[in-house]
Enzyme design. Structure first.
Site, mmCIF file in Angstrom:
data_model
loop_
_atom_site.group_PDB
_atom_site.id
_atom_site.type_symbol
_atom_site.label_atom_id
_atom_site.label_comp_id
_atom_site.label_asym_id
_atom_site.label_seq_id
_atom_site.Cartn_x
_atom_site.Cartn_y
_atom_site.Cartn_z
ATOM 1 N N GLU A 124 0.837 -1.206 0.000
ATOM 2 C CA GLU A 124 0.000 0.000 0.000
ATOM 3 C C GLU A 124 0.866 1.248 0.000
ATOM 4 O O GLU A 124 2.089 1.172 0.163
ATOM 5 C CB GLU A 124 -0.951 -0.011 1.200
ATOM 6 C CG GLU A 124 -0.254 -0.007 2.536
ATOM 7 C CD GLU A 124 -1.221 -0.233 3.694
ATOM 8 O OE1 GLU A 124 -2.195 -0.993 3.528
ATOM 9 O OE2 GLU A 124 -0.994 0.356 4.757
ATOM 10 N N LYS A 126 2.549 4.702 1.143
ATOM 11 C CA LYS A 126 2.957 5.348 2.390
ATOM 12 C C LYS A 126 2.538 6.815 2.262
ATOM 13 O O LYS A 126 3.099 7.568 1.456
ATOM 14 C CB LYS A 126 4.460 5.221 2.604
ATOM 15 C CG LYS A 126 4.910 5.688 3.968
ATOM 16 C CD LYS A 126 6.326 5.254 4.254
ATOM 17 C CE LYS A 126 6.704 5.518 5.699
ATOM 18 N NZ LYS A 126 6.550 6.886 6.135
ATOM 19 N N CYS A 430 19.720 40.751 -27.326
ATOM 20 C CA CYS A 430 19.963 41.688 -28.430
ATOM 21 C C CYS A 430 19.991 43.146 -27.979
ATOM 22 O O CYS A 430 20.270 44.028 -28.787
ATOM 23 C CB CYS A 430 18.919 41.493 -29.529
ATOM 24 S SG CYS A 430 17.284 42.091 -29.080
HETATM 25 S S1 IVH Z 1 1.581 1.125 9.013
HETATM 26 C C1 IVH Z 1 2.854 -0.622 12.952
HETATM 27 N N1 IVH Z 1 0.859 2.088 6.700
HETATM 28 O O1 IVH Z 1 4.435 6.162 8.312
HETATM 29 C C2 IVH Z 1 2.744 -0.106 11.585
HETATM 30 N N2 IVH Z 1 2.016 3.503 8.189
HETATM 31 O O2 IVH Z 1 7.271 6.278 8.855
HETATM 32 C C3 IVH Z 1 2.309 1.258 11.572
HETATM 33 N N3 IVH Z 1 2.326 5.771 7.380
HETATM 34 O O3 IVH Z 1 4.125 5.733 11.728
HETATM 35 C C4 IVH Z 1 2.320 1.936 10.327
HETATM 36 N N4 IVH Z 1 1.318 5.503 5.452
HETATM 37 O O4 IVH Z 1 2.244 7.081 10.516
HETATM 38 C C5 IVH Z 1 1.473 2.331 7.860
HETATM 39 N N5 IVH Z 1 0.123 2.846 4.638
HETATM 40 C C6 IVH Z 1 0.736 3.073 5.791
HETATM 41 C C7 IVH Z 1 1.274 4.330 6.105
HETATM 42 C C8 IVH Z 1 1.915 4.502 7.321
HETATM 43 C C9 IVH Z 1 1.945 6.364 6.238
HETATM 44 C C10 IVH Z 1 3.070 6.436 8.462
HETATM 45 C C11 IVH Z 1 2.677 5.980 9.834
HETATM 46 C C12 IVH Z 1 3.983 5.460 10.407
HETATM 47 C C13 IVH Z 1 5.004 6.178 9.593
HETATM 48 C C14 IVH Z 1 6.361 5.526 9.595
#
Ligand code: IVH
Length: 767
Positions: A124, A126, A430
């Site tokens: 998925e 981020k 120019c």
């Molecule tokens: S899962 C225990 N899924 O990225 C797992 N986090 O850099 C928790 N984030 O703390 C996170 N998109 O706030 C997950 N599709 C996604 C995400 C995501 C953004 C954030 C989240 C996490 C941080 C880590």
């Protein structure tokens, strides 16, 4: 440490990165000691100092800021003065990162070994936003909190209530007594742009990125705001969105996989993302990573990577977590889309339409996967609005394919040597005084359209471009060589009028300055002399010398250019029209004009109304065409091009107004052109068939009436022979276009296909 000593941005960034890493470690150690072991290893003041310094570094170097930075996990001690603390029922973990496919594969291999059974991965996006924990009790939202330090967050329930799409009460049935849902709150990219535009118009600070904007918006307090500010705050919260991506405390989810959890949550009205995929192999996950790496801009929110999670929930328990992050998930981070670099200069360029555009010349820097050294600043008002000074460290943003943009200066890094940009009064190329095309225009233009070398260069380049005559060798560099060489002093082209008169002898003497591919600046030899090269000549080979050829010989590029210019003379009228650089006449209008009138002469003779009435033309283009012909040096272009053999009429066109299909000599006939037909390009042949009212088909069938074949015709010719379709050569094709089938001698007299003439021609097909 970033300082004001003028160190290069790359070096300053490296030093800042190192310092930030040290600070992060110390802050996390302090937190762990405090929350895990109840120990205080740094004083409150020292702790605040560490956070403050890290925040400062992240502000100065945005590429250092990440979601899991301790500055984003504010820490129970700092912000609970503003917001009430909320203890999460289950700790909110972060994610470990990988930065390459190899690292990802190594992670997957480890998971595979530990799991010891088939592993499905959920891939998925981020989301670059702010982590939020929603607590639902029996289907009712009781609190919303930021992550804080993972254990205690800030209570933002009141603000979350104003974010669309987050249900205060879940729909459906079967809600657990306690359920924590985690997700990301973010500003959709479009809303973010609008927000910043509004901020900038109101003279307010612009946000560096959607994440900062989301964080700033969600962590506002209603208290103490006047009605106007309250309305603004409400409006801003109304633009936020949330997507959920996980769960916290939840006794018995009643689902056995992450994907099933998403289905359950979506069924209860919670906002889940549509951009996820369950795959069976790491290779498929890598393909997902690569796909979105190339399509970052296609998503409504910013993404800074891909999260890959083991889909099976039982494996989450089995694999467990470290202190910081689960072992069943990993974040693949994409390269940053925002970096700092030095603004070396602001230079004004003049384009083919004479517009004078300031652009930023920057120390080359890699951003979103490509090296950027220039970015347009549009006009002098934009330079002012952005507040950048020459010598500033600037924040540069480039999202995927999007054009790089200078966001603004890092004011803290100024050392007093920076200077303001002053828009020149005269054309930098120019020397003609710049002026606005009409009153009230912000853009300034160089009015010396005929002779300003920058404009001539731009027009010549345009002639060679794909939409015009598509002359492969005639790109930016060749156009510059023909119009602005260092030798000879008088360039071969002072306007485009001479383009079709060029000979090899005109090209041979040309010498140009060698420019650095990175900076675009002239390359200098060790003794300081500017390096030059002769793009159109080469030394004779030994064989040529033996054959008595003395002196420099034309390079292959020179030969190619002359050949291609020759071929361009017979390209379709629509392309020739585009090549004339008539304002507003692009490929669509040109095609409409060419199809309707059939010749430049007819276009020139037409009244404004006659032009405007043509479907796809209209008043503005009609005026532009009339204005264009009123300029004497424009008429000179037409005259000289015509004298040089440029074909300004479509062969076989029935004449102005006679719509090709109605009454053309080929009405009702289907013609296929294949092989090299002398005097026609592939496209030219097709256009001529259409212009004469015929149907231009690409394959031969029983319905085909004629196959015009030249040397190189392959399977189409064979098929025509097999089907007994009449085959004609280039000369007969010309007769057909002009007089229709009646003009041709009876079929028996036509030469057999093997006899088709062997002219040096363009391929009209790619069989
Ligand atoms: S899962 C225990 N899924 O990225 C797992 N986090 O850099 C928790 N984030 O703390 C996170 N998109 O706030 C997950 N599709 C996604 C995400 C995501 C953004 C954030 C989240 C996490 C941080 C880590």
């Amino acid at each position: 440490m970033p300082d004001a000593t003028g160190a290069s941005p790359a070096a300053a960034l490296a030093a800042a990165g190192e310092e930030a890493a040290g600070l992060t470690t110390r802050i996390l150690e302090a937190r762990d000691a405090y929350y895990e072991r109840n120990e205080v290893i740094v004083s409150d003041a020292e702790y605040d100092g560490l956070i403050h310094r890290l925040e400062e570094l992240e502000r100065l170097f945005p590429e250092l800021a990440s979601q899991d930075s301790p500055t984003q996990t504010v820490g129970g001690r700092a912000e609970t003065t503003l917001f009430d603390p909320v203890q999460h029922a289950e700790r909110m973990l972060s994610l470990d990162n990988v930065f390459s496919i190899e690292e990802f594969e190594a992670w997957a291999a480890k998971v595979q070994v530990s799991a010891n059974r088939a592993v499905h991965y959920l891939c998925e996006l981020k989301i670059d936003g702010l982590a939020i924990n929603l607590r639902y009790e029996n289907g009712v939202l009781v609190s919303a909190a930021t992550r804080g330090d993972g254990v205690v967050g800030e209570d933002v329930t009141e603000n979350i209530a104003l974010v669309p799409g987050i249900p205060a009460r879940l729909t459906g049935t079967g809600h657990p007594p306690l359920m924590e849902v985690r997700g990301e709150v973010f500003f959709p990219v479009e809303s973010f742009r609008e927000l910043n535009a509004a901020q900038s118009a109101a003279g307010e600070r612009v946000f560096a990125n959607p994440r900062n904007a989301a964080s700033g918006s969600l962590r506002q307090k209603a208290e103490g705001k006047n009605p106007e500010q309250l309305a603004l705050m409400t409006a801003r919260l109304g633009r936020l969105r949330m997507l959920v991506h996980g769960i916290g405390a939840w006794q018995d989810p009643g689902a056995d996989s992450q994907s099933a959890v998403y289905a359950l949550l979506a069924g209860w009205g919670l906002p889940t993302s549509t951009h996820y995929k369950v795959v069976e192999t790491p290779a498929e996950a890598s393909a997902f990573i690569e796909y979105f790496g190339e399509h970052r801009g296609s998503v409504e929110h910013e993404i800074d990577g891909i999260v890959i999670k083991v889909d099976e929930l039982a494996l989450h328990d089995e694999l467990g977590a470290t202190n910081r992050a689960p072992r069943w998930a990993i974040a693949y981070k994409y390269p940053p889309e925002q970096v700092n670099t030095k603004l070396l200069d602001i230079v004004v360029s003049v384009g083919r339409t004479g517009r004078a555009t300031p652009f930023a010349v920057m120390e080359p820097v890699r951003v979103a996967g490509s090296v950027v050294r220039q970015a347009t600043l549009h006009n002098q008002d934009v330079v002012k609005a952005k507040g950048v000074l020459i010598g500033d460290t600037v924040v540069l943003r480039k999202a995927g394919d999007v054009i790089p943009e200078v966001l603004g200066p890092v004011v803290e890094l100024r050392d007093g040597t920076e200077r303001e940009f002053v828009m020149p009064q005269n054309c930098p190329v120019c020397g003609t005084a710049l002026k606005a095309a009409k009153d009230g225009d912000i853009d300034l233009r160089c009015p010396n359209a005929r002779s300003c070398p920058a404009q001539v260069r731009g027009r010549v380049e345009h002639i060679g471009s794909r939409g015009a005559l598509d002359i492969e060798v005639l790109g930016e560099v060749t156009a510059a060589a023909l119009t602005q060489p260092t030798v000879p002093e008088t360039p071969p082209l002072d306007t485009e009028a001479g383009l079709f008169e060029l000979t090899i002898d005109d090209l041979l003497p040309i010498t140009v300055v060698v420019r650095d591919a990175e900076t675009g600046l002239p390359r200098e030899d060790e003794d300081g002399t500017v390096r030059q090269r002769s793009p159109f000549r080469r030394n004779p080979t030994a064989a040529e010398k033996k054959a008595g050829l003395e002196g420099p010989q034309p390079s292959s590029n020179a030969v190619k250019l002359i050949n291609e210019i020759e071929l361009a003379k017979t390209k379709p009228l629509a392309r020739i029209l585009v090549a004339l650089n008539i304002r507003h006449v692009g490929p669509v209008a040109a095609r409409a004009l060419a199809n309707h009138f059939g010749s430049l002469e007819a276009i020139r003779a037409a009244s404004r109304d006659e032009l405007a009435e043509v479907d796809g033309v209209g008043g503005i283009i009609a005026d532009a065409v009339i204005d264009w012909f009123e300029v004497d040096w424009h008429r000179e272009i037409v005259d000289r091009w015509a004298a040089a053999g440029v074909q300004f009429a479509t062969p076989g066109h029935p004449g102005p107004g006679a719509a090709a299909a109605a009454g053309g000599v080929l009405t009702g006939l289907t013609v296929v052109a294949t092989g090299s037909l002398e005097g026609f390009t592939r496209e030219g042949a097709a256009e001529a068939i259409i212009a004469a009212g015929g149907k231009n088909a690409s394959s031969v069938s029983k319905k085909t009436d004629f196959v015009a074949a030249g040397p190189g015709a392959g399977s189409k010719l064979a098929k025509a022979e097999a089907l007994g379709v009449r085959i004609i050569n280039a000369d007969q094709f010309r007769v057909l276009l002009e007089h229709g089938p009646d003009g041709l001698a009876p079929a028996a007299d036509a030469p057999a296909s093997a006899e088709v003439e062997d002219a040096a021609t363009v391929s009209t097909d790619t069989e």
